[in-house]
Design a protein around this motif. Structure first.
Motif, PDB file in Angstrom:
ATOM      1  N   ARG A  15       0.832  -1.206   0.000  1.00  0.00           N
ATOM      2  CA  ARG A  15       0.000   0.000   0.000  1.00  0.00           C
ATOM      3  C   ARG A  15       0.871   1.262   0.000  1.00  0.00           C
ATOM      4  O   ARG A  15       0.672   2.174  -0.803  1.00  0.00           O
ATOM      5  N   HIS A  53      -5.698  -3.353  -2.169  1.00  0.00           N
ATOM      6  CA  HIS A  53      -5.562  -2.297  -1.172  1.00  0.00           C
ATOM      7  C   HIS A  53      -6.457  -1.090  -1.461  1.00  0.00           C
ATOM      8  O   HIS A  53      -6.830  -0.352  -0.547  1.00  0.00           O
ATOM      9  N   PHE A  54      -6.766  -0.860  -2.724  1.00  0.00           N
ATOM     10  CA  PHE A  54      -7.576   0.288  -3.125  1.00  0.00           C
ATOM     11  C   PHE A  54      -8.691  -0.205  -4.050  1.00  0.00           C
ATOM     12  O   PHE A  54      -8.424  -0.900  -5.034  1.00  0.00           O
ATOM     13  N   LEU A  60      -7.287   5.182  -4.742  1.00  0.00           N
ATOM     14  CA  LEU A  60      -5.834   5.342  -4.716  1.00  0.00           C
ATOM     15  C   LEU A  60      -5.450   6.806  -4.867  1.00  0.00           C
ATOM     16  O   LEU A  60      -4.596   7.311  -4.129  1.00  0.00           O
ATOM     17  N   GLU A  63      -5.917   8.744  -1.672  1.00  0.00           N
ATOM     18  CA  GLU A  63      -4.841   8.486  -0.711  1.00  0.00           C
ATOM     19  C   GLU A  63      -3.600   9.299  -1.077  1.00  0.00           C
ATOM     20  O   GLU A  63      -2.957   9.907  -0.215  1.00  0.00           O
TER      21      GLU A  63
END
Length: 203
Positions: A15, A53-54, A60, A63
């Protein structure tokens, strides 16, 4: 299990690696060059690995944008802290924004990118608020009233971003301007705007 290409292993922090690679990709190619597929390729993982993770590109990017906002807030705070006079501190903050934009090709254009305004991206909104609060509190310190402070903040962000964009788009490069010179010009322009907004409390 994450599929890894090219023998690279991320020690359990894929991540974080995806965010780091995304920041570098935007710094090289701008927001237009950002894609999950290219991030995966550069991170040497399978095209599907980031989605563990996304949920999607937007998640993404949100983030990444949160990291950008935080880095900008840190840069602005550090630059302003070098000056005792409130007006000089505010002008230095504007210059710091311009420098970061030139170095990383990221500023308000990424923080307010399409799809990032929803309530799900709490971290991004908190960091963006930290950045804008840093500017707003300094604008309130020099402006005669809150309305003028808001106008001043808007103008400073617009102007600082514009100087950086002119450098990135090659306008200033054709004139032979260095990054340091552009930042100096942005800071000086900020001083003029601040003086205009604070002298007599008007435009």
């Amino acid at each position: 299990m994450i599929q890894v290409m090219g023998g690279k292993y991320h020690h359990g922090d894929l991540r974080g690696e995806l965010v780091r690679v995304s920041l570098d990709l935007i710094a090289e190619q701008g927001l237009a060059g950002f894609s999950v597929a290219e991030v995966a390729r550069r991170a040497k993982v399978s095209p599907g690995a980031p989605y563990r993770h996304f949920a999607d590109r937007e998640t993404l990017l949100a983030e990444v944008a949160g990291h950008i906002a935080g880095q900008l807030a840190d840069r602005v705070t550090a630059a302003a802290a070098e000056h005792d006079a409130p007006a000089e501190a505010l002008a230095a903050a504007a210059g710091a924004y311009t420098r970061y934009l030139i170095e990383r090709r990221a500023g308000m254009n990424v923080l307010y990118a399409d799809g990032l305004h929803g309530p799900d991206h709490v971290g991004l909104h908190e960091q963006t608020r930290r950045l804008t609060d840093e500017f707003l509190m300094r604008c309130l310190a020099v402006a005669p009233d809150p309305a003028t402070a808001l106008e001043l903040m808007e103008q400073l962000f617009t102007q600082a971003h514009g100087y950086g964009t002119f450098q990135l788009d090659g306008v200033f490069v054709k004139h032979g301007y260095s990054v340091d010179l552009v930042v100096k010009k942005s800071t000086e322009a900020a001083r003029i705007v601040i003086a205009g907004r604070t002298a007599g409390g008007g435009r």
